[in-house]
Scaffold this motif. Structure first.
Motif, short mmCIF file in Angstrom:
data_model
loop_
_atom_site.label_atom_id
_atom_site.label_comp_id
_atom_site.label_asym_id
_atom_site.label_seq_id
_atom_site.Cartn_x
_atom_site.Cartn_y
_atom_site.Cartn_z
N LEU A 16 0.83 -1.20 0.00
CA LEU A 16 0.00 0.00 0.00
C LEU A 16 0.86 1.25 0.00
O LEU A 16 1.94 1.26 0.61
N PRO A 17 0.42 2.33 -0.66
CA PRO A 17 1.21 3.56 -0.67
C PRO A 17 1.37 4.14 0.73
O PRO A 17 0.41 4.26 1.48
N GLY A 18 2.62 4.43 1.09
CA GLY A 18 2.90 5.01 2.39
C GLY A 18 3.07 3.98 3.50
O GLY A 18 3.32 4.34 4.64
N ILE A 19 2.91 2.70 3.16
CA ILE A 19 3.04 1.64 4.16
C ILE A 19 4.22 0.77 3.76
O ILE A 19 4.23 0.17 2.70
N GLY A 20 5.19 0.70 4.62
CA GLY A 20 6.33 -0.18 4.39
C GLY A 20 6.25 -1.34 5.36
O GLY A 20 5.23 -1.54 6.03
N PRO A 21 7.31 -2.10 5.48
CA PRO A 21 7.30 -3.27 6.36
C PRO A 21 7.01 -2.94 7.83
O PRO A 21 6.26 -3.66 8.49
N SER A 22 7.57 -1.85 8.35
CA SER A 22 7.35 -1.55 9.77
C SER A 22 5.92 -1.10 10.05
O SER A 22 5.32 -1.49 11.05
N ARG A 23 5.34 -0.30 9.16
CA ARG A 23 3.94 0.11 9.36
C ARG A 23 2.99 -1.06 9.13
O ARG A 23 1.95 -1.15 9.78
N ALA A 24 3.34 -1.94 8.21
CA ALA A 24 2.51 -3.13 7.98
C ALA A 24 2.48 -3.98 9.25
O ALA A 24 1.42 -4.46 9.66
N ALA A 25 3.63 -4.15 9.88
CA ALA A 25 3.69 -4.90 11.14
C ALA A 25 2.88 -4.19 12.22
O ALA A 25 2.19 -4.84 13.02
N ALA A 26 2.92 -2.86 12.23
CA ALA A 26 2.16 -2.10 13.23
C ALA A 26 0.66 -2.23 13.00
O ALA A 26 -0.12 -2.30 13.96
N ILE A 27 0.23 -2.31 11.75
CA ILE A 27 -1.19 -2.52 11.44
C ILE A 27 -1.64 -3.86 11.99
O ILE A 27 -2.69 -3.98 12.63
N ILE A 28 -0.84 -4.89 11.76
CA ILE A 28 -1.20 -6.22 12.24
C ILE A 28 -1.22 -6.26 13.76
O ILE A 28 -2.13 -6.82 14.37
N GLU A 29 -0.24 -5.62 14.38
CA GLU A 29 -0.20 -5.57 15.84
C GLU A 29 -1.43 -4.85 16.40
O GLU A 29 -2.06 -5.30 17.37
N GLU A 30 -1.81 -3.73 15.78
CA GLU A 30 -2.97 -2.96 16.23
C GLU A 30 -4.26 -3.75 16.08
O GLU A 30 -5.09 -3.77 16.99
N ARG A 31 -4.45 -4.42 14.96
CA ARG A 31 -5.71 -5.17 14.78
C ARG A 31 -5.76 -6.40 15.67
O ARG A 31 -6.83 -6.81 16.11
N THR A 32 -4.60 -6.98 16.00
CA THR A 32 -4.56 -8.12 16.91
C THR A 32 -4.89 -7.68 18.33
O THR A 32 -5.64 -8.34 19.04
N SER A 33 -4.35 -6.54 18.73
CA SER A 33 -4.54 -6.04 20.09
C SER A 33 -5.91 -5.40 20.32
O SER A 33 -6.49 -5.54 21.40
N ASN A 34 -6.42 -4.68 19.32
CA ASN A 34 -7.61 -3.85 19.53
C ASN A 34 -8.77 -4.14 18.59
O ASN A 34 -9.72 -3.37 18.54
N GLY A 35 -8.68 -5.18 17.81
CA GLY A 35 -9.78 -5.55 16.93
C GLY A 35 -9.66 -5.01 15.53
O GLY A 35 -8.80 -4.18 15.23
N ASP A 36 -10.54 -5.49 14.68
CA ASP A 36 -10.52 -5.13 13.27
C ASP A 36 -10.75 -3.64 13.05
O ASP A 36 -11.35 -2.95 13.87
N PHE A 37 -10.30 -3.19 11.89
CA PHE A 37 -10.53 -1.82 11.45
C PHE A 37 -11.89 -1.80 10.75
O PHE A 37 -12.21 -2.69 9.97
N THR A 38 -12.70 -0.79 11.04
CA THR A 38 -14.03 -0.70 10.45
C THR A 38 -14.07 0.13 9.18
O THR A 38 -14.95 -0.04 8.35
N ASP A 39 -13.11 1.04 9.04
CA ASP A 39 -13.03 1.89 7.85
C ASP A 39 -11.62 2.44 7.73
O ASP A 39 -10.77 2.21 8.60
#
Length: 92
Positions: free
Chosen positions: A45-68
């Motif tokens: 995705l534009p603006g998302i590299g490996p570290s932000r991708a890992a942070a997205i996965i960590e966030e959704r695992t810890s706090n639930g799915d993204f709604t939008d």
């Protein structure tokens, strides 16, 4: 004869260039589901590299799915401009 060869060659190159260009633009990329995609896919995705991708996965695992798309701003380093640049490529 020489002029007609140049014209034919120019038309051939133009046609070839247009067919290659339109085939590149005709390909649609399937939207990426941020709630199921792995880090490698998210990193595309534009603006998302490996570290932000890992942070997205960590966030959704810890706090639930993204709604939008705006919910991605929960991830450190992802702001409104980043969301705007990629929201057309996302699904939830």
């Amino acid at each position: 004869m020489k002029g007609s060869f140049k014209g034919f060659f120019a038309a051939l190159l133009l046609g070839l260039g247009l067919s290659i260009g339109t085939s590149l633009f005709a390909q649609e990329v399937a939207p990426i589901n941020v709630n199921t995609a792995d880090a490698e896919l998210l990193a595309e995705l534009p603006g998302i590299g490996p570290s932000r991708a890992a942070a997205i996965i960590e966030e959704r695992t810890s706090n639930g799915d993204f709604t939008d798309a705006q919910a991605l701003t929960r991830v450190s380093g992802i702001g409104p401009a980043t969301v705007e640049n990629m929201q057309e490529q996302l699904t939830f």
